[in-house]
Structures are given as structure tokens and as C-alpha cells.
Design a protein around this motif. Sequence first.
Motif, PDB file in Angstrom:
ATOM      1  N   GLY A   1       0.822  -1.210   0.000  1.00 18.23           N
ATOM      2  CA  GLY A   1       0.000   0.000   0.000  1.00 18.23           C
ATOM      3  C   GLY A   1       0.851   1.254   0.000  1.00 18.23           C
ATOM      4  O   GLY A   1       0.619   2.185  -0.787  1.00 18.23           O
ATOM      5  N   GLY A   2       1.847   1.298   0.863  1.00 17.08           N
ATOM      6  CA  GLY A   2       2.718   2.467   0.915  1.00 17.08           C
ATOM      7  C   GLY A   2       3.493   2.660  -0.372  1.00 17.08           C
ATOM      8  O   GLY A   2       3.660   3.790  -0.851  1.00 17.08           O
ATOM      9  N   PHE A   3       3.957   1.551  -0.963  1.00 19.75           N
ATOM     10  CA  PHE A   3       4.737   1.665  -2.192  1.00 19.75           C
ATOM     11  C   PHE A   3       3.887   2.166  -3.352  1.00 19.75           C
ATOM     12  O   PHE A   3       4.254   3.129  -4.035  1.00 19.75           O
ATOM     13  CB  PHE A   3       5.370   0.328  -2.552  1.00 19.75           C
ATOM     14  CG  PHE A   3       6.092   0.361  -3.869  1.00 19.75           C
ATOM     15  CD1 PHE A   3       7.367   0.885  -3.953  1.00 19.75           C
ATOM     16  CD2 PHE A   3       5.480  -0.085  -5.029  1.00 19.75           C
ATOM     17  CE1 PHE A   3       8.033   0.961  -5.175  1.00 19.75           C
ATOM     18  CE2 PHE A   3       6.131  -0.021  -6.251  1.00 19.75           C
ATOM     19  CZ  PHE A   3       7.406   0.504  -6.325  1.00 19.75           C
ATOM     20  N   PHE A   4       2.762   1.519  -3.599  1.00 24.91           N
ATOM     21  CA  PHE A   4       1.966   1.872  -4.773  1.00 24.91           C
ATOM     22  C   PHE A   4       1.358   3.265  -4.659  1.00 24.91           C
ATOM     23  O   PHE A   4       1.277   3.991  -5.661  1.00 24.91           O
ATOM     24  CB  PHE A   4       0.879   0.831  -5.012  1.00 24.91           C
ATOM     25  CG  PHE A   4       1.373  -0.429  -5.654  1.00 24.91           C
ATOM     26  CD1 PHE A   4       2.032  -0.394  -6.874  1.00 24.91           C
ATOM     27  CD2 PHE A   4       1.210  -1.659  -5.037  1.00 24.91           C
ATOM     28  CE1 PHE A   4       2.514  -1.551  -7.472  1.00 24.91           C
ATOM     29  CE2 PHE A   4       1.677  -2.818  -5.623  1.00 24.91           C
ATOM     30  CZ  PHE A   4       2.334  -2.771  -6.845  1.00 24.91           C
ATOM     31  N   LEU A   5       0.926   3.662  -3.468  1.00 25.59           N
ATOM     32  CA  LEU A   5       0.346   5.000  -3.317  1.00 25.59           C
ATOM     33  C   LEU A   5       1.397   6.091  -3.486  1.00 25.59           C
ATOM     34  O   LEU A   5       1.055   7.247  -3.744  1.00 25.59           O
ATOM     35  CB  LEU A   5      -0.338   5.125  -1.954  1.00 25.59           C
ATOM     36  CG  LEU A   5      -1.622   4.307  -1.786  1.00 25.59           C
ATOM     37  CD1 LEU A   5      -2.147   4.427  -0.363  1.00 25.59           C
ATOM     38  CD2 LEU A   5      -2.690   4.748  -2.784  1.00 25.59           C
ATOM     39  N   THR A   6       2.651   5.734  -3.360  1.00 27.89           N
ATOM     40  CA  THR A   6       3.745   6.694  -3.548  1.00 27.89           C
ATOM     41  C   THR A   6       4.307   6.635  -4.962  1.00 27.89           C
ATOM     42  O   THR A   6       4.566   7.667  -5.586  1.00 27.89           O
ATOM     43  CB  THR A   6       4.866   6.412  -2.529  1.00 27.89           C
ATOM     44  OG1 THR A   6       4.322   6.435  -1.205  1.00 27.89           O
ATOM     45  CG2 THR A   6       5.967   7.455  -2.627  1.00 27.89           C
ATOM     46  N   ALA A   7       4.498   5.421  -5.480  1.00 24.95           N
ATOM     47  CA  ALA A   7       5.174   5.266  -6.768  1.00 24.95           C
ATOM     48  C   ALA A   7       4.274   5.555  -7.960  1.00 24.95           C
ATOM     49  O   ALA A   7       4.713   6.172  -8.943  1.00 24.95           O
ATOM     50  CB  ALA A   7       5.734   3.851  -6.888  1.00 24.95           C
ATOM     51  N   VAL A   8       3.019   5.114  -7.909  1.00 24.00           N
ATOM     52  CA  VAL A   8       2.153   5.233  -9.090  1.00 24.00           C
ATOM     53  C   VAL A   8       1.948   6.687  -9.512  1.00 24.00           C
ATOM     54  O   VAL A   8       2.013   6.996 -10.706  1.00 24.00           O
ATOM     55  CB  VAL A   8       0.830   4.493  -8.865  1.00 24.00           C
ATOM     56  CG1 VAL A   8      -0.139   4.746 -10.022  1.00 24.00           C
ATOM     57  CG2 VAL A   8       1.081   2.989  -8.732  1.00 24.00           C
ATOM     58  N   PRO A   9       1.692   7.625  -8.591  1.00 24.51           N
ATOM     59  CA  PRO A   9       1.598   9.027  -9.036  1.00 24.51           C
ATOM     60  C   PRO A   9       2.877   9.520  -9.708  1.00 24.51           C
ATOM     61  O   PRO A   9       2.814  10.317 -10.648  1.00 24.51           O
ATOM     62  CB  PRO A   9       1.320   9.788  -7.728  1.00 24.51           C
ATOM     63  CG  PRO A   9       0.639   8.788  -6.851  1.00 24.51           C
ATOM     64  CD  PRO A   9       1.316   7.485  -7.165  1.00 24.51           C
ATOM     65  N   ASN A  10       4.033   9.039  -9.258  1.00 25.22           N
ATOM     66  CA  ASN A  10       5.285   9.411  -9.911  1.00 25.22           C
ATOM     67  C   ASN A  10       5.377   8.817 -11.319  1.00 25.22           C
ATOM     68  O   ASN A  10       5.920   9.435 -12.234  1.00 25.22           O
ATOM     69  CB  ASN A  10       6.480   8.938  -9.080  1.00 25.22           C
ATOM     70  CG  ASN A  10       6.644   9.745  -7.806  1.00 25.22           C
ATOM     71  OD1 ASN A  10       6.166  10.865  -7.704  1.00 25.22           O
ATOM     72  ND2 ASN A  10       7.320   9.166  -6.831  1.00 25.22           N
ATOM     73  N   TRP A  11       4.858   7.601 -11.503  1.00 23.54           N
ATOM     74  CA  TRP A  11       4.890   6.967 -12.824  1.00 23.54           C
ATOM     75  C   TRP A  11       3.982   7.669 -13.826  1.00 23.54           C
ATOM     76  O   TRP A  11       4.288   7.728 -15.012  1.00 23.54           O
ATOM     77  CB  TRP A  11       4.448   5.505 -12.729  1.00 23.54           C
ATOM     78  CG  TRP A  11       5.339   4.620 -11.923  1.00 23.54           C
ATOM     79  CD1 TRP A  11       6.616   4.880 -11.502  1.00 23.54           C
ATOM     80  CD2 TRP A  11       5.022   3.317 -11.430  1.00 23.54           C
ATOM     81  NE1 TRP A  11       7.102   3.826 -10.772  1.00 23.54           N
ATOM     82  CE2 TRP A  11       6.155   2.855 -10.710  1.00 23.54           C
ATOM     83  CE3 TRP A  11       3.903   2.493 -11.514  1.00 23.54           C
ATOM     84  CZ2 TRP A  11       6.183   1.594 -10.098  1.00 23.54           C
ATOM     85  CZ3 TRP A  11       3.929   1.249 -10.903  1.00 23.54           C
ATOM     86  CH2 TRP A  11       5.060   0.809 -10.203  1.00 23.54           C
ATOM     87  N   THR A  12       2.836   8.161 -13.338  1.00 23.30           N
ATOM     88  CA  THR A  12       1.786   8.620 -14.254  1.00 23.30           C
ATOM     89  C   THR A  12       1.555  10.125 -14.244  1.00 23.30           C
ATOM     90  O   THR A  12       0.875  10.634 -15.130  1.00 23.30           O
ATOM     91  CB  THR A  12       0.456   7.938 -13.893  1.00 23.30           C
ATOM     92  OG1 THR A  12       0.051   8.343 -12.569  1.00 23.30           O
ATOM     93  CG2 THR A  12       0.591   6.418 -13.937  1.00 23.30           C
ATOM     94  N   GLY A  13       2.071  10.832 -13.232  1.00 24.17           N
ATOM     95  CA  GLY A  13       1.774  12.245 -13.099  1.00 24.17           C
ATOM     96  C   GLY A  13       0.413  12.513 -12.493  1.00 24.17           C
ATOM     97  O   GLY A  13      -0.038  13.664 -12.440  1.00 24.17           O
ATOM     98  N   ALA A  14      -0.266  11.469 -12.022  1.00 25.06           N
ATOM     99  CA  ALA A  14      -1.580  11.639 -11.394  1.00 25.06           C
ATOM    100  C   ALA A  14      -1.417  12.261 -10.016  1.00 25.06           C
ATOM    101  O   ALA A  14      -0.387  12.083  -9.362  1.00 25.06           O
ATOM    102  CB  ALA A  14      -2.279  10.284 -11.265  1.00 25.06           C
ATOM    103  N   PRO A  15      -2.432  12.987  -9.555  1.00 30.56           N
ATOM    104  CA  PRO A  15      -2.368  13.518  -8.189  1.00 30.56           C
ATOM    105  C   PRO A  15      -2.297  12.384  -7.177  1.00 30.56           C
ATOM    106  O   PRO A  15      -2.880  11.315  -7.388  1.00 30.56           O
ATOM    107  CB  PRO A  15      -3.683  14.301  -8.054  1.00 30.56           C
ATOM    108  CG  PRO A  15      -4.176  14.515  -9.441  1.00 30.56           C
ATOM    109  CD  PRO A  15      -3.672  13.364 -10.251  1.00 30.56           C
ATOM    110  N   GLY A  16      -1.584  12.599  -6.089  1.00 30.37           N
ATOM    111  CA  GLY A  16      -1.530  11.608  -5.031  1.00 30.37           C
ATOM    112  C   GLY A  16      -2.870  11.458  -4.349  1.00 30.37           C
ATOM    113  O   GLY A  16      -3.747  12.329  -4.447  1.00 30.37           O
TER     114      GLY A  16
END
Length: 398
Positions: A71-86
Amino acid sequence: MSAVVGRVMGEGFRVFFLSAGLYGVFTGLVWGIWLAMQAGGASMGEPSYAMSPAMWHAHEMIFGYSTAALGGFFLTAVPNWTGAPGARAAYISAAAGLWLAGRMAMWFSASLAPWLVAAADLAFVPVLAVKIASQLLRRPKPQNMVFLALLAFIWTANLMTHLEWLGLTGDTLGTGLRAGLLTLCSMIAILGGRITPAFTRNAMKRDGEPEEAWPVSVERLEKTSLILALALPPLILLFGAGPLAGALALLLGLIQVLRLARWRARWALRQPILIALHLGLGMLALGLILWGMALLGIGSEVGALHVLGIGCVGGMTLAVMSRAALGHSGRALVAPPPMALAYGLMAAAALLRWVGAEFGGIYMAALLATDALWVAAFGLYLVSMWPALVGPRAAKSG
């Protein structure tokens, strides 16, 4: 106090990496107390959970501790991958509450209806998957979308454990536990294969190392590793842990050795926060080879599974959580000495647990020592990362 709570709930890495560390200590202490009482011939009385202590321990390591780290990894990494808001604080708080509800339901499962325990424990991963799917769809890339499939495999594996506890199946608990653990290992093979050579390359570049000395990733090896990593979990879910799964795991482990050999681990030895990634992947390779051999009739399966669970999952999550906590809180990517020690203790715990499984004469002593090393590693993690997880962002120098 309210400022601290708001800060912790405001970023996914904070609350989930903190929860993972605290739960790692808690589950280790509970398991260690039970082991010590067993060794001493004492009885703990009736536990608050419905399953055996060994099954509660196995389940919570795979579907409790590890899902917090995910949970901690994906909620942090995915916005960085996609530019989506956290994710917003309201979502993070609700998701953390669901994760905690699952842990409480498992702990008090002896007093709750099995269907309620299952519903509470199975709720978190779909909520996490929906959130990261909405973020991934902003820039849908196949190499990132595969993680939704892996989350589905983890959820299905957990469902299989509950189906047996519900009395709906007779023999899916062991398959669910193995499939859950090996799905986590598949995630590490894929993610670790991205970040380990990349972070090593970046560090070598900063130090002025010539380009010809940088890590090299061979496309054929990377594609083969990806295919095998994605094939292993559904194979176990559908057919169980048999010779076919063993052969595939053995092949995947050998591929990991070939990948690691090109990623300049010797150079990374100078930076604990970097070598921890190599060490986690080394444990992945070793564990897959040992597990594959065990399924083919050579060696202890229990020992191999603990090399994967402790050395690979435990070691790699410590490496990634500490690095992400430092980086995303504005701190230098340098592991404090206690954190560096924690990396080593986790690897030692994995090897000691394997020795205990292979050499029966020291089995209980090895279990107790392994548990002590696990608890110590997570205690050092919490002490080292507490300012990064709970405190304000570090002020930029200059």
C-alpha cells in the motif's frame, strides 16, 4: 499531536510504512512468545484467533505485513509513474482503516463469524487496486498495468485461505499461502529488476564512474524474467505447488542470478541503502532455487519458503521502505547505521531459518534466534525511519 496525525495520514508512504514496521514488530513478538512457551513446555491457553498460531503467523506475514508495504509503495510510486495527483488524506485514512480492520478481524477471529473475518480481511486490496488503477489509466503502460494482475493474484490467494476456514473447501489454505508469497516474490522480481540497476547506475554516474562500468540489463533475460514471474502465481493457484511449479521457480531463480551478475553488486557494497536492494534480489534468487529444488524432492520446502519470506520479502521491503521514506521526506538517501544493521540482520535471519529447517537438531533454537533477529531488524527500522515517517519534511540545504 493533530499535526503529526495529519502528516502521517497525508501521504501513503508514511502511514503504511509506519504500520508495516509496527506490525512487523508486533507479529514477531507474538510469534516469539508462542515459540518460547512451546520450547519451555508452557501453554498460552486459548488464543484470540481461530486458526493455529503457525497459520495465523504465516497468513499475517503474507497478507498483513506485506500488504501494508505494498500500500505504501503503490500509493507513492504510481503518481510518480503517471503524473496523477496523489491520494487525498481522506482516502489514505480510509484505506489504512480497512487494512487495520483486517488485522483486528484476524486477531479476534475466534470470537467473530468466519464470513465477517473474511470480508474484513479481503476488503483492503480491492480498494487499493481501484485507486491505483484510476491513476495508472492516466498513462496506461503494459509494464505498469501488470501490477493490477498481481494484486488480483494476491487477493485470490488470500480468498483461498478463507475458503478453507469457512469450510467451503478442504485443502486450499496451503495453496493460498504459497501463492500469496510467490506473488509477492514475482512483484519483487519485476520491480526489483527495474529499480536495482537503475538506482545503481544513477549512483555510479554521480560518482563519475565510466559508462562501460554501469549495470547492464539484457533484454532477453528481462523479458524471460517477466514472463516467468507473471506465470508462476496463477500456475500455483490453479495446480498447486507441484513439480511444474518447482521447475518454473528453479528456472526463474537461475534467471535472477544471471540478471544480478550484471548489476555491479560489488560496487554497491559501499552504500548500504543500495546493496540492500541487491541483497533482497539475491535472496529471491536463492529462495526460488531452493524452493524449486524442494518441490523436485531435494531439500526442505519450509526452509526455502522462509528464505523467500524473510530474506526476499522482508529484506526487500525494508530496503524499499527505508529508501522511499528518506527520499520522499526530503532526506539524503543514506541509510543511518542502525538501518544498515537492520538489512544485515534480516538476511542473517533468513539464512538461520533455512539452517534450522535443514538441520533438525537446532530447529527450535534457530526459530527463536530467527524471530529475535526479525524483531530487532524492525525495531532498528522504526528507530531509524521514525523522523522520516512521522516528522516534517527536511529543509532543503542551500
